[in-house]
Structure formats: structure tokens, C-alpha cells
Design a protein around this motif. Structure first.
Motif, PDB file in Angstrom:
ATOM      1  N   SER A  29      -3.413   5.379   8.326  1.00 41.17           N
ATOM      2  CA  SER A  29      -2.421   6.363   7.886  1.00 41.17           C
ATOM      3  C   SER A  29      -1.160   6.274   8.758  1.00 41.17           C
ATOM      4  N   LEU A  32       0.965   3.292   7.573  1.00 39.95           N
ATOM      5  CA  LEU A  32       1.798   3.589   6.403  1.00 39.95           C
ATOM      6  C   LEU A  32       3.002   4.437   6.791  1.00 39.95           C
ATOM      7  N   PHE A  35       6.052   2.450   8.231  1.00 38.65           N
ATOM      8  CA  PHE A  35       6.761   1.457   7.420  1.00 38.65           C
ATOM      9  C   PHE A  35       8.266   1.593   7.628  1.00 38.65           C
ATOM     10  N   THR A 187      -7.386  -1.231   3.892  1.00 41.85           N
ATOM     11  CA  THR A 187      -6.589  -2.409   4.215  1.00 41.85           C
ATOM     12  C   THR A 187      -7.429  -3.636   3.910  1.00 41.85           C
ATOM     13  N   THR A 208      -2.249  -2.423   2.398  1.00 46.45           N
ATOM     14  CA  THR A 208      -2.767  -1.139   2.863  1.00 46.45           C
ATOM     15  C   THR A 208      -2.417  -0.085   1.817  1.00 46.45           C
ATOM     16  N   THR A 209      -3.435   0.632   1.330  1.00 47.55           N
ATOM     17  CA  THR A 209      -3.261   1.557   0.213  1.00 47.55           C
ATOM     18  C   THR A 209      -3.939   2.881   0.511  1.00 47.55           C
ATOM     19  N   ASP A 224      -0.170   5.230  -2.486  1.00 48.30           N
ATOM     20  CA  ASP A 224       0.968   4.634  -1.778  1.00 48.30           C
ATOM     21  C   ASP A 224       0.471   3.318  -1.217  1.00 48.30           C
ATOM     22  N   GLN A 225       1.135   2.223  -1.559  1.00 50.87           N
ATOM     23  CA  GLN A 225       0.669   0.901  -1.127  1.00 50.87           C
ATOM     24  C   GLN A 225       1.791   0.110  -0.480  1.00 50.87           C
ATOM     25  N   VAL A 226       1.453  -0.556   0.616  1.00 54.22           N
ATOM     26  CA  VAL A 226       2.377  -1.497   1.236  1.00 54.22           C
ATOM     27  C   VAL A 226       1.685  -2.852   1.323  1.00 54.22           C
ATOM     28  N   ARG A 250       6.680  -2.099  -0.968  1.00 52.11           N
ATOM     29  CA  ARG A 250       6.044  -0.772  -1.064  1.00 52.11           C
ATOM     30  C   ARG A 250       6.006  -0.343  -2.539  1.00 52.11           C
TER      31      ARG A 250
END
Length: 259
Positions: A29, A32, A35, A187, A208-209, A224-226, A250
Motif C-alpha cells: 500500500s 502505491l 507512485f 504484486t 501492483t494492484t 488501482d494498478q501500477v 497507472r
């Protein structure tokens, strides 16, 4: 250009491949939240066996994925092929179907989820269905022939493309985390090999989501995904990158029940 589009598009597939292996409390967390200030993640564990999902993700869903930000941290010195072209995808939603089905618990699932009944099924991604729908949503029905998952390893997948091209994706490591507000964060790290061009193209991807079930009148999930792209050791700029991501994407993901 097709090769570049395929490699970028398949970065998204990992959000359908959830994993076992616990991260340090709060690490994912926090990642994220930080970022785009990312370094390579070191707390992931080797990917073993199939992967269990929270029960609230069961069933078929229509997913809308929207690219909301993209960053090239090492520009202008190092920029991945196709990064500039990917700006055209910014704020352009893409929709496709996915589903999560019953599967057998693996040794890694049993270790991470103490008390699970070895005879009871767990929830897993329908990998072939999900990946095929995702690939065709981005590349078109004509471009994607089929998706195959290694029967001996759910972590190895081959996507066959028109023109005798193929993309091999191998999940190598992963971690998960559940936050106090009930977000489920994952991840995954995987290696990609694109074959069929003049020369094979390799890279390493981390996604990572954070998934969250919404309290609404009907089931809904948002995420939320990166996705971070790293150079492979075969790349001439590998040492210059010094284990830092060369591209960050993102996404906002929205799940609604499929009709």
C-alpha cells in the motif's frame, strides 16, 4: 509496431493472476502511495502453484480498464519502445470480460491461508478465458489466435499471434497484503519474451494492484494498478537503469457483474 503494442498490452494481464506470499505489513500500500517514486521490489517470493482470490471476486465480470497516468522516470536518457505512442491510450477506457472459477488449493495456498480445507475448492482466475479476452480487446480479434497455459504450471502462459508471433509470459515472484480497510493488494513479477520479430525482445514487468469491494446495491469492485517495466539483462542500457523502472503505467479498473 505490433510487437511493441503486444508487449505493453500484456502488462495488464497480471492483474488477473493473483498470488501468494505475504509482503511486509503495509509495504505494498505504501508503494502505491509513493507512485511514481519506485525502486525494484525485493520482498516478493517465488511464484509456486495456482493462486487464490477473495470470495467476493467470484463469478463473471465486465472490466473497464483506463490508463490514467504514465511516467518514464529515466527519460530522456532511457525510454522504452512505444512509450510516446502509448500516450494515445491515456484516459481511453477498454472493456472486456473476465471470470473467476473454482480450483484446487495448492501447497502455497494452504500455507498462506491456515485452516483451509484441502478438499474444498478455492477461487482462481480462468486464465485462458481472461487473457484471450484481454488480448483481443487491445489488439483485435484477428491478431490473437489463442492463449495456452502450461498444464504443469499456471504461472507459464503462451499467447499465439497472427504472423507466427508469440508472447511467452512467466510469473516468477509475487506478494500479497490485506489492509485494515479490507483492500486486497497484490504484486506479481514476470518475465516476457516476444518471439517472431527480427530479434527476440525480453523485459521484466511488475504489477501492483489494490482491489476494493464497493458497498453498493449490486456487487462492484474497483482497483488501482501500477505496472512497472524493467529492462532485461540483455538490454544495452540495463546497467545504466540500475534496477529502476524505465516505464510506469497507472490504471483505474472497474468491475461490474457481467449480464
Amino acid at each position: 509496431m505490433l510487437a511493441i503494442r503486444v508487449i505493453w498490452s500484456f502488462c495488464l494481464i497480471v492483474f488477473l493472476l493473483l498470488g501468494s506470499g505475504n509482503a511486509t505489513a503495509g509495504e505494498l500500500s505504501e508503494r502505491l502511495a509513493n507512485f511514481p517514486q519506485w525502486e525494484k521490489l525485493n520482498s516478493v517470493k517465488p511464484a509456486v502453484g495456482d493462486l487464490g482470490y477473495p470470495n467476493w471476486m467470484a463469478g463473471s465480470w465486465r472490466v473497464t480498464s483506463t490508463l490514467v497516468d504514465l511516467v518514464a522516470p529515466l527519460a530522456p536518457n532511457i525510454v522504452t519502445p512505444g512509450f510516446a505512442a502509448n500516450r494515445r491510450q491515456l484516459n481511453q477506457p477498454v472493456s472486456f470480460l473476465v471470470r473467476f472459477i473454482e480450483g484446487k488449493p495448492s501447497a502455497s495456498n494452504l500455507k498462506i491461508l491456515p485452516g483451509i480445507d484441502k478438499k474444498l475448492p478455492i477461487l482462481v482466475a480462468d486464465r485462458v478465458f481472461n487473457s484471450l479476452n484481454l488480448a483481443r480487446a487491445y489488439l483485435g480479434d484477428e491478431a490473437v489466435l489463442s492463449v495456452k497455459v502450461d498444464p504443469d504450471s499456471p504461472n507459464r502462459q503462451i499467447t499465439l499471434l497472427r504472423g507466427e508471433r508469440q508472447l511467452v509470459s512467466i510469473v516468477t515472484a509475487r506478494a500479497t497484503e490485506t489492509t485494515p480497510d479490507a483492500q486486497f493488494i497484490t504484486t506479481e513479477v514476470f518475465q516476457q519474451l516476444f518471439k517472431g520479430g527480427a530479434t527476440p525482445y525480453f523485459n521484466s514487468v511488475e504489477s501492483t494492484t489494490a482491489y476494493r469491494q464497493l458497498a453498493t446495491s449490486q456487487p462492484r469492485i474497483e482497483a488501482d494498478q501500477v505496472t512497472a517495466v524493467y529492462l532485461s539483462p540483455q538490454d544495452p542500457d540495463y546497467f545504466a537503469a540500475d534496477s529502476r523502472p524505465v516505464a510506469l503505467y497507472r490504471y483505474r479498473l472497474e468491475f461490474i457483474p457481467a449480464q
